[in-house]
Design an enzyme around this catalytic site. Sequence first.
Site, PDB file in Angstrom:
ATOM      1  N   PRO A   1      24.967   4.822   3.365  1.00 55.10           N
ATOM      2  CA  PRO A   1      25.411   5.749   2.572  1.00 55.10           C
ATOM      3  C   PRO A   1      26.074   6.533   3.737  1.00 55.10           C
ATOM      4  CG  PRO A   1      22.891   5.733   2.401  1.00 55.10           C
ATOM      5  CD  PRO A   1      23.445   4.237   3.352  1.00 55.10           C
ATOM      6  N   ILE A   2      26.940   7.338   3.278  1.00 58.08           N
ATOM      7  CA  ILE A   2      28.000   7.890   4.260  1.00 58.08           C
ATOM      8  C   ILE A   2      27.510   9.240   4.818  1.00 58.08           C
ATOM      9  CG2 ILE A   2      30.328   9.039   4.224  1.00 58.08           C
ATOM     10  CD1 ILE A   2      31.159   6.773   2.411  1.00 58.08           C
ATOM     11  N   GLY A   3      27.406   9.668   5.861  1.00 58.85           N
ATOM     12  CA  GLY A   3      27.168  10.816   6.454  1.00 58.85           C
ATOM     13  C   GLY A   3      25.787  11.455   6.176  1.00 58.85           C
ATOM     14  N   SER A   4      24.911  10.457   6.519  1.00 58.91           N
ATOM     15  CA  SER A   4      23.391  10.506   6.106  1.00 58.91           C
ATOM     16  C   SER A   4      22.749  10.495   7.101  1.00 58.91           C
ATOM     17  CB  SER A   4      22.840   9.900   5.025  1.00 58.91           C
ATOM     18  OG  SER A   4      23.531  10.435   3.865  1.00 58.91           O
TER      19      SER A   4
ATOM     20  N   LEU B   1      22.729   7.414   8.940  1.00 53.83           N
ATOM     21  CA  LEU B   1      22.568   6.327   9.325  1.00 53.83           C
ATOM     22  C   LEU B   1      23.686   5.575  10.081  1.00 53.83           C
ATOM     23  CD1 LEU B   1      20.696   5.142   5.962  1.00 53.83           C
ATOM     24  CD2 LEU B   1      19.934   6.231   8.071  1.00 53.83           C
ATOM     25  N   GLY B   2      24.561   6.173  10.516  1.00 57.13           N
ATOM     26  CA  GLY B   2      25.454   5.430  11.571  1.00 57.13           C
ATOM     27  C   GLY B   2      26.636   4.983  10.628  1.00 57.13           C
TER      28      GLY B   2
ATOM     29  N   ALA C   1      29.949   4.801  12.753  1.00 58.12           N
ATOM     30  CA  ALA C   1      29.886   3.653  13.905  1.00 58.12           C
ATOM     31  C   ALA C   1      30.052   2.167  13.212  1.00 58.12           C
ATOM     32  CB  ALA C   1      28.618   3.779  14.708  1.00 58.12           C
ATOM     33  N   ALA C   2      29.467   2.076  12.097  1.00 60.18           N
ATOM     34  CA  ALA C   2      29.565   0.776  11.544  1.00 60.18           C
ATOM     35  C   ALA C   2      30.920   0.531  11.147  1.00 60.18           C
ATOM     36  CB  ALA C   2      28.677   0.565  10.468  1.00 60.18           C
TER      37      ALA C   2
ATOM     38  N   ASP D   1      25.111   5.334  18.671  1.00 57.50           N
ATOM     39  CA  ASP D   1      25.324   4.759  17.606  1.00 57.50           C
ATOM     40  C   ASP D   1      26.178   3.308  17.672  1.00 57.50           C
ATOM     41  OD1 ASP D   1      24.220   6.894  16.458  1.00 57.50           O
ATOM     42  OD2 ASP D   1      25.746   7.540  15.189  1.00 57.50           O
TER      43      ASP D   1
HETATM   44  O1  PMV Z   1      24.977  11.758  12.951  1.00 56.04           O
HETATM   45  P1  PMV Z   1      24.259  10.502  13.773  1.00 56.04           P
HETATM   46  O2  PMV Z   1      23.037  10.005  12.698  1.00 56.04           O
HETATM   47  O3  PMV Z   1      25.138   9.285  13.870  1.00 56.04           O
HETATM   48  O4  PMV Z   1      23.434  11.007  14.662  1.00 56.04           O
HETATM   49  C1  PMV Z   1      24.019  10.962  16.255  1.00 56.04           C
HETATM   50  C2  PMV Z   1      22.848  11.282  16.989  1.00 56.04           C
HETATM   51  C3  PMV Z   1      23.338  12.476  18.000  1.00 56.04           C
HETATM   52  O5  PMV Z   1      22.198  12.638  18.980  1.00 56.04           O
HETATM   53  C4  PMV Z   1      23.011  13.738  17.234  1.00 56.04           C
HETATM   54  C5  PMV Z   1      24.574  12.658  18.420  1.00 56.04           C
HETATM   55  C6  PMV Z   1      24.751  11.488  19.280  1.00 56.04           C
HETATM   56  O6  PMV Z   1      26.353  11.154  19.748  1.00 56.04           O
HETATM   57  O7  PMV Z   1      24.124  10.868  20.009  1.00 56.04           O
END
Ligand code: PMV
Length: 273
Positions: free
Chosen positions: A75-78, A80-81, A84-85, A122
């Site tokens: 899922p986007i923006g939740s 779960l990375g 980054a993926a 991430d």
């Molecule tokens: O939004 P997410 O799940 O990718 O969380 C990032 C984690 C943080 O520690 C808030 C930011 C980071 O860059 O480590």
Amino acid sequence: MKTVTVSAPGKVILAGEHAVVYGYSAIVAAIDKRMKVTVKESKKVQEYSGLVRFALELMGEDKRGWDIKIDSQIPIGSGLGSSAALATALVWAIKPAAKIEEKDKLIKEIEDFAHGKSSGVDQTIVREGGFLRFRQGKFKKITLPISRAILIDSGRPAETTGEMVGLVARGNRERQMKQIGEIVNKWTVDKISLNEKLLEQIGVVGGKAKSMIRAVEAMGGQAKICGAGGVRTGSGMILAYAQNEDKLRQLIKDKNWPHMEVKFGGKGARYEG
Ligand code: PMV
């Protein structure tokens, strides 16, 4: 023309989000939900937006035609990375011959574009898979006594990760960051609730997520947000854990909460086919 497909896993931060931006350790697991990106050179230059557009420009590939197909279970923006993926899969697919250091540098810039200042946790777990302890760009592979979890969806945050990191930076949160760092160093599943309390104190958990987490605690479980969080609307996915899993499942059913089950320790990014 050659088609390249790369798949990359999502991730769950088990402990240490936000504090990891300040140089403390985080522990993180890749999950069995993946993002698959297939790219093929094409004669036609297509217009992309957002992260994909930024990534193509950064790689100097925006004047060339690319067919890009994205197929995602994350899922986007939740929390779960997903970004980054996506960044990892895109860079690996478009620059297969680049050295890993060069790929990492490009992914970091894309992550910074999507997130503001990113700690790098991430993109490291997405590359490595499994379980990691991460600190200041360095990581160690670890094993943990937890192989799967139920994630409850508190709703997509209205804020970006960058905004949440900025919000935390404006508070004076050194004490909580240090305590989160201590939790990570001696992490067990029993520390999930304490980690959540500290995340609430630094102001990254919204009202809806808090009430869901209180309900999990009332039935004897533990829960925490597992990413940057959010306060205006949702706070992303909530990691829920209970010794009595049936009771937790019943609660989720009674409340009609959207949720997903994930297995930890998924494989890192890889070329498919
Ligand atoms: O939004 P997410 O799940 O990718 O969380 C990032 C984690 C943080 O520690 C808030 C930011 C980071 O860059 O480590």
